[in-house]
Design an enzyme around this catalytic site. Structure first.
Site, PDB file in Angstrom:
ATOM      1  N   GLU A 237     -23.517-109.450   8.690  1.00  0.00           N
ATOM      2  CA  GLU A 237     -23.508-109.022  10.228  1.00  0.00           C
ATOM      3  C   GLU A 237     -23.127-110.339  11.012  1.00  0.00           C
ATOM      4  OE1 GLU A 237     -26.541-106.642  12.264  1.00  0.00           O
ATOM      5  OE2 GLU A 237     -26.493-107.950  13.979  1.00  0.00           O
TER       6      GLU A 237
ATOM      7  N   GLU B  79     -32.654-107.475   9.460  1.00  0.00           N
ATOM      8  CA  GLU B  79     -33.512-108.319  10.176  1.00  0.00           C
ATOM      9  C   GLU B  79     -35.094-108.200  10.028  1.00  0.00           C
ATOM     10  OE1 GLU B  79     -31.753-108.842  13.851  1.00  0.00           O
ATOM     11  OE2 GLU B  79     -29.796-109.692  13.221  1.00  0.00           O
TER      12      GLU B  79
END
Length: 483
Positions: free
Chosen positions: A334, A236
């Site tokens: 994810e 991220e």
């Protein structure tokens, strides 16, 4: 229902899904080969309590041209697409710590349920964290402050829980598990904010040292007997989180790969490791991929593009990357349901979130799909910043295992669509019947049919002018295995 009855029910459901009756096995038709004979039906449904239940077989019969009034799933094995790497979940610190708080009996139950391809749902792909993440009991790193030569690098922290857990999972999977790793943050002293948490950026003077940490990590795990299939550059990279995080713009990630990490892997003889960029949400997926992959010097080090589901669905963005960069691989790295509340464990939509994502991601070109934590405790942790969420399996306060319906939705893919499978055409004539299909290396065809609606459909599975009758219940998922 008391604890003993719940445990028995779970065992029976797993057994029904996992034991193939030898006298009912039939040889599968190869893709594009002989006419289909029969289809075996596996179902999970809200209405009847079925969980990966084996409903027996349906026979293909001559059908010809379907009418528009007849709900149908059409498959065509003559046209194949991406090859599956695997389906699985993340083996985090939190999962490992929770695993070792279970009794030995429950530990074995979990390993079998997740990783055994015959008695369980056959996970074949796993992700783990490099240094700490939010799903760790506290922040930690592998190298002492100021050590740019990495002489102090060690993974001693991982030896207590995470390494033993990954080894047990690998053994349960038959001795091989496709494992990759992602960093959430460099050590605090390598960052502009001098903190592993709350964003910040990698200091330019630490570029080479941080690239070296990936090399040391891979070497350390492989010395433990755990081959590392791949790495992502950064988890991220556009999110300043309250937990471990580090910010890279598209150009910064491109240049780090091109000038530091890619060459470091090549020099260490690790050019074959699968390097994954982005590792963040689908919303910016195309923009991020295009900046890196349009640069030939960066792209030559990149195996693929990872993505998450947290911002919005944006499934078309996966397809856009596949269309523009067909040589790059797409992998879901994810996703999880959140925020955690014990009273919401049984809500049906949690599993449906997985089913919808898996069908769309595979149909848009994904070669792999990785859930987040495989196991969490009764609080949705442990998590050192209170970022609690759901996992497909939770340890209860009493030390039992609670299987959410998401475990079974995932199993409808991972158990029946195996590594090396090739996606084939699957088409539905009803918007409310979503579908994807793969032909496995052994020739068996697995067709997943997802029904998120309140309607029941008596439908036909159509192949080469023949059709088998199946019934899709409201809020259900089926895997149809053609033999």
């Amino acid at each position: 229902m008391n604890k003993m009855m719940i445990a028995l029910a779970v065992t029976l459901m797993l057994s029904a899904a996992c034991i193939t009756r030898k006298n009912e096995q039939v040889k599968a038709a190869p893709a594009g080969g002989a006419d289909p004979a029969a289809v075996r039906i596996y179902q999970t449904a809200q209405a009847n309590g079925n969980r990966l239940a084996d409903l027996g077989t349906a026979v293909f019969e001559a059908f010809g041209q379907p009418l528009e009034t007849q709900p149908c799933i059409f498959i065509d094995p003559a046209h194949t697409f991406q090859t599956l790497v695997g389906i699985g979940g993340a083996l985090t610190d939190a999962s490992a710590e929770t695993f070792f708080s279970l009794s030995e009996e429950k530990q074995q139950e979990l390993l079998t349920a997740y990783f055994d391809p015959h008695k369980g749902i056959g996970y074949s792909l796993a992700r783990t964290n490099i240094q700490s993440c939010d799903f760790s009991s506290g922040s930690y790193d592998y190298v002492k402050p100021g050590d740019l030569e990495l002489k102090s690098f060690n993974i001693d922290h991982d030896r207590q829980f995470k390494l033993p857990f990954i080894k047990k999972a690998t053994a349960a999977a038959g001795g091989a598990l496709t494992l990759y790793a992602s960093p959430w943050s460099p050590p605090a002293w390598m960052k502009t904010n001098n903190n592993m948490l709350r964003g910040g950026k990698l200091k330019p003077e630490c570029f080479e040292a941080w690239a070296g940490c990936y090399i040391k990590f891979v070497q350390s795990y492989e010395q433990e007997g755990l081959p590392m299939w791949g790495l992502s550059v950064q988890n991220e990279p556009m999110a300043t989180q309250t937990w471990e995080s580090c910010i890279y713009t598209d150009e910064e990630e491109r240049d780090f790969v091109k000038n530091h990490l890619g060459p470091a892997l090549a020099r260490a003889g690790m050019g074959g490791k699968k390097l994954i960029i982005w590792d963040h949400n689908r919303d910016l997926l195309y923009q991020r991929a295009s900046t890196v992959l349009n640069d030939p010097e960066a792209a030559r080090y990149v195996w693929g593009v990872g993505f998450h589901w947290y911002m919005n669905d944006a499934f078309e963005n996966v397809k856009r990357v596949q269309e523009a960069f067909p040589e790059a691989n797409l992998i879901f790295t994810e996703g999880c349901n959140f925020p955690y509340k014990t009273e919401n464990l049984g809500q049906w939509h949690w599993g449906e979130n997985y089913g919808k994502s898996l069908v769309n991601d595979f149909n848009n070109g994904a070669v792999g799909w990785t859930d987040w934590n495989v196991l969490l405790d009764e609080t949705g942790g442990p998590n050192h910043v209170g970022n609690f969420c759901f996992a497909p399996v939770h340890k209860t306060a009493e030390g039992d295992l609670y299987y959410m319906n998401s475990f079974y939705y995932l199993g409808h893919f991972s158990k029946f669509i195996r590594p090396g499978a090739r996606r084939i055409i699957a088409s539905s004539n009803r918007d409310k019947l979503m579908t994807t299909a793969f032909v496995n290396p052994d020739g068996r065809i697995a067709v997943v049919v997802l029904n998120l609606s309140d309607e029941k459909f008596a439908c036909k599975l159509w192949l080469k002018g023949k059709a088998a009758s199946v019934e899709s219940l409201p809020h259900s998922i089926m895997t149809l295995v053609i033999a």
